[in-house]
Design an enzyme around this catalytic site. Structure first.
Site, PDB file in Angstrom:
ATOM      1  N   ASP A 126       0.830  -1.213   0.000  1.00 32.73           N
ATOM      2  CA  ASP A 126       0.000   0.000   0.000  1.00 32.73           C
ATOM      3  C   ASP A 126       0.862   1.261   0.000  1.00 32.73           C
ATOM      4  O   ASP A 126       1.936   1.289   0.599  1.00 32.73           O
ATOM      5  CB  ASP A 126      -0.864   0.045   1.274  1.00 32.73           C
ATOM      6  N   PRO A 158       3.182  -1.816   6.628  1.00 28.14           N
ATOM      7  CA  PRO A 158       2.149  -2.850   6.676  1.00 28.14           C
ATOM      8  C   PRO A 158       1.826  -3.201   8.131  1.00 28.14           C
ATOM      9  O   PRO A 158       2.733  -3.287   8.964  1.00 28.14           O
ATOM     10  CB  PRO A 158       2.797  -4.036   5.958  1.00 28.14           C
ATOM     11  N   GLY A 159       0.564  -3.379   8.414  1.00 27.81           N
ATOM     12  CA  GLY A 159       0.135  -3.719   9.761  1.00 27.81           C
ATOM     13  C   GLY A 159      -0.182  -2.496  10.606  1.00 27.81           C
ATOM     14  O   GLY A 159      -0.874  -2.583  11.620  1.00 27.81           O
ATOM     15  N   ILE A 288     -67.139  -4.753 -30.931  1.00 25.69           N
ATOM     16  CA  ILE A 288     -68.195  -4.991 -29.949  1.00 25.69           C
ATOM     17  C   ILE A 288     -67.615  -5.717 -28.751  1.00 25.69           C
ATOM     18  O   ILE A 288     -67.841  -5.340 -27.596  1.00 25.69           O
ATOM     19  CB  ILE A 288     -69.354  -5.800 -30.584  1.00 25.69           C
ATOM     20  N   GLY A 289     -66.782  -6.702 -29.054  1.00 25.82           N
ATOM     21  CA  GLY A 289     -66.130  -7.440 -27.970  1.00 25.82           C
ATOM     22  C   GLY A 289     -65.348  -6.501 -27.074  1.00 25.82           C
ATOM     23  O   GLY A 289     -65.477  -6.536 -25.853  1.00 25.82           O
ATOM     24  N   ILE A 292     -67.618  -4.224 -24.994  1.00 27.24           N
ATOM     25  CA  ILE A 292     -68.262  -4.932 -23.886  1.00 27.24           C
ATOM     26  C   ILE A 292     -67.243  -5.190 -22.790  1.00 27.24           C
ATOM     27  O   ILE A 292     -67.454  -4.887 -21.620  1.00 27.24           O
ATOM     28  CB  ILE A 292     -68.866  -6.275 -24.383  1.00 27.24           C
ATOM     29  N   ASP A 471     -48.931  21.889 -15.316  1.00 29.21           N
ATOM     30  CA  ASP A 471     -49.710  22.952 -15.952  1.00 29.21           C
ATOM     31  C   ASP A 471     -50.287  22.462 -17.279  1.00 29.21           C
ATOM     32  O   ASP A 471     -50.146  23.126 -18.309  1.00 29.21           O
ATOM     33  CB  ASP A 471     -48.848  24.204 -16.137  1.00 29.21           C
TER      34      ASP A 471
END
Ligand code: NAG
Ligand code: NAG
Ligand code: NAG
Ligand code: NAG
Ligand code: NAG
Ligand code: NAG
Length: 645
Positions: A126, A158-159, A288-289, A292, A471
């Site tokens: 790191d 480290p650590g 019509i179907g 309805i 609006d």
């Protein structure tokens, strides 16, 4: 895609009417990459908050090995139960890689900087830079990590346990006065522009720029840095899901063609009769179907029947709430490509296009017609903050919403350049009092209602967050040369999400009398059902040819009672329809469908917003009514169109 490509020319112009640029916190920019550069901005956000400590939010992108609620909470020193709660997941959840995770932290002042402390055990290999940039993704900086070390050495081993200060800030007095209660430290991703996280978390792009000391002239942001997003409400898990990319073309299934009134009908007559004759029987049975079915299922509104959710061919209606990386990428790309499609005009170009904004080009109010590159455009002069409208129109793309093609800023005024709608405002077509011989037949009216419904549905469902137009009225509906409708004037439109929702409650009520839903008038409550109510009124105007004001005046009763009177058939159906429906149609309308329209309008006007149908249901209903109307028109050979010009 490099971040440079998304710094669109548009972004440079958005919001430049905002006068105040008080840098609340300077943006860190490239300072994070040079660990020996100890500029203030790299050490942390300065301790300038109204309060010395506050709740703040960090955004983290899950990355192995930090993909669980527990590991992310530990890394960032947060509380796992709060992390799970705010992201609406269990404490045991593992996030997919690259998922945005919201992390609540306690942010407080430490010396000159505000920070949230967390601790980190240094791993082999790191460096402060790797920890800050790669592990913490930019939520900390190498400079700040080094600065925490009291020993005077910048070496790490480290650590060793390091205190890692995470970049967070508390709202300043100025922000607090504007209602900002939290600052979210957003991690800029490759391809982000300031507007993208702003929109996502429901903040105003201008406020975000200001919070970070950025300007519209220089809005450049870099990946692996933090950007403060000012929030009025805590962020929610829905904001971590990538919004669906806005469709880049009009909806896949074009609505049925509008009757083409002036076409050479006679040459097609024979053909039409043959088709009608052959298909008629089948169509009639279907009609019509449908009727309805429709009449029966209309009643059970709470439970949309399978018919109502019939397999829609509109592919984009499938819910797009599964986040994938491609989607977020696509979304950023489409934003940038749309933003680039908005042209920034020179004022001289607009002057040339409109004969110096002369009377010959004046349309109405502050709107002028301009001729730009051989095409007409509508140019609207606007004062004040138009950023919301630009921001919204920039994101939407739908054939039933007016398209913004360009902007111009000159001498303190905005000029918005829109697509031109040749037939003008719908109000000029429907009210007898003012329509000057313009006439719409039944099918054209239904087509217009259906267009408006589709535009609103898009606004409600497909925009980043549901937007309410607020609006809807006949003068805000424009008709193009084919009499197809486009919704215009998004000045009042707002998101139902986050800060803007609350604004609606605190601000004074704005809107147009007669179109405003009762819950909005009484409580200032804003939801998409507001538009549904206004749509009901609009549609009532469309079929009656009367202004809403006149409707209220003439019918000394509640509008719902009037509609129910028709529906109950108390005076005989034909009779009461005849009194309601625009007499200029001279009875040329299918009364069965007219009843369906009245029923639909009635449902939109329910006092309780929850009882009103959602716009997508209305779109479905109207498209069936439209199909049937077209068939009716064909079989009746109705063509009542008189051109206005
Ligand atoms: C707050 O606003 C005032 C003027 O409105 C300005 O002078 C001041 O610098 C601002 N303060 C901060 C911290 O931005
Ligand atoms: C890093 O910053 C230091 C101090 O500001 C400067 O002297 C140095 O040249 C910078 N290094 C690079 C590579 O930019
Ligand atoms: C500041 O602290 C006060 C009292 O604790 C609190 O009411 C207020 O909301 C805080 N303001 C901000 C902007 O955090
Ligand atoms: C933040 O502070 C509150 C009370 O001051 C505490 O309950 C909470 O656990 C703290 N959160 C973290 C992550 O430390
Ligand atoms: C954070 O850590 C710094 C030193 O590393 C310390 O001075 C500060 O008090 C800590 N802040 C909190 C809120 O614990
Ligand atoms: C910062 O970290 C990211 C991912 O972890 C990496 O892609 C990027 O290259 C790093 N930046 C620098 C300057 O190394």
């Amino acid at each position: 895609m490099s971040f440079l490509s998304v710094v669109s020319p548009f972004a440079l112009f958005i919001l430049c009417c905002r006068s105040l640029i008080h840098a609340q916190q300077p943006y860190v920019a490239k300072a994070t990459t040079n660990c020996s550069n100890t500029a203030d901005s790299a050490l942390g956000y300065s301790c300038n908050g109204l309060n010395k400590s506050c709740r703040a939010y960090l955004v983290f992108r899950s990355q192995p090995p930090y993909t669980t609620v527990a590991s992310i909470s530990t890394l960032l020193g947060s509380d796992p139960s709060q992390v799970s709660e705010i992201n609406s997941v269990r404490e045991t959840t593992t996030f997919p890689t690259n998922q945005l995770v919201i992390v609540p932290v306690n942010c407080s002042c430490s010396g000159d900087y505000s920070q949230a402390n967390t601790s980190y055990v240094v791993q082999q290999g790191d460096t402060p830079f790797l920890i800050a940039n790669n592990t913490y993704q930019g939520l900390s900086t190498c400079q700040a990590i080094q600065d925490q070390k009291s020993t005077g050495t910048v070496d790490i081993f480290p650590g060793e346990t390091l205190t890692v200060p995470l970049r967070c800030a508390c709202p300043t007095k100025n922000q607090s006065d504007l209602g900002v209660r939290y600052l979210l430290s957003y991690l800029v991703a490759p391809g982000d522009a300031v507007s993208i996280p702003s929109v996502r978390f429901g903040a105003n792009t201008g406020t975000t720029l200001e919070a970070n000391g950025l300007t519209e002239q220089n809005p450049t942001i870099f990946p692996f840095t933090t950007l403060l997003i000012p929030l009025q409400n805590p962020p929610t898990s829905s904001q971590t899901v990538a919004p669906p990319p806005p469709p880049t073309s009009p909806p896949p299934s074009p609505p049925p063609p509008s009757p083409s009134p002036n076409s050479n009908k006679s040459s097609n007559k024979t053909w039409v009769y043959v088709v009608v004759g052959v298909v008629g029987g089948i169509v009639l049975t279907l009609i019509i179907g449908t009727i309805i079915f429709f009449v029966f299922f209309r009643k059970s509104k709470k439970q949309p029947s399978p018919v109502i959710v019939s397999q829609s061919s509109e592919a984009h209606e499938k819910p797009l709430n599964k986040k994938t990386d491609e989607e977020s990428l696509e979304f950023s790309e489409s934003i940038s490509s749309i933003a680039q499609s908005i042209k920034v005009y020179k004022f001289e170009d607009l002057e040339a296009a409109t004969d110096n904004f002369g009377p010959s080009c004046w349309i109405k109010g502050s709107v002028y017609r301009g001729l730009i590159n051989g095409d007409f455009a509508a140019i609207k002069k606007m004062n004040g903050d138009v950023s919301k409208e630009i921001d919204l129109l920039n994101k939407i793309n739908h054939s039933n919403l007016i398209r913004l093609s360009g902007v111009c800023f000159n001498d303190g005024q905005w000029y918005l350049v829109y697509e031109y709608a040749a037939n003008g405002q719908l109000s000029d077509w429907i009210y007898h009092s003012s329509n000057e011989g313009k006439f719409l037949n039944w099918t054209q009216r239904i087509q217009i209602a259906s267009d408006v419904a589709k535009g609103l549905n898009y606004l409600h469902i497909f925009t980043n967050y549901p937007h309410v137009h607020k609006d809807i009225k006949s003068s805000n509906i424009l008709l193009d040369s084919d009499l197809r409708a486009k919704i215009a004037n998004f000045a009042m439109a707002r998101s139902t999400d986050g800060m803007e929702g609350e604004f609606a409650l605190t601000r004074h009520i704005v809107g147009t009398k007669g179109y405003m839903a009762p819950e909005y008038l009484e409580n200032g409550l804003v939801s998409t059902k507001l538009d549904v109510y206004a749509f009901g009124i609009l549609t009532l105007e469309i079929i009656t040819g009367k202004e809403v004001a006149a409707l209220y005046r003439e019918e000394n009763r509640n509008l719902s009672d009037v509609l129910n009177g028709v529906l109950s058939g108390e005076d005989g159906l034909e009779e009461s329809l005849g009194q309601l429906i625009d007499p200029s149609m001279q009875g040329n309308y299918p009364s069965g469908l007219a009843v369906l329209m009245v029923r639909l309008i009635d449902s939109c006007l329910h006092k309780n917003p929850a009882d009103r149908p959602a716009m997508d249901e209305i779109v479905q209903s109207l498209s069936r009514i439209l199909t049937t109307s077209l068939a009716w028109e064909l079989s009746n050979n109705i063509s009542g169109y008189h051109s206005s010009s």
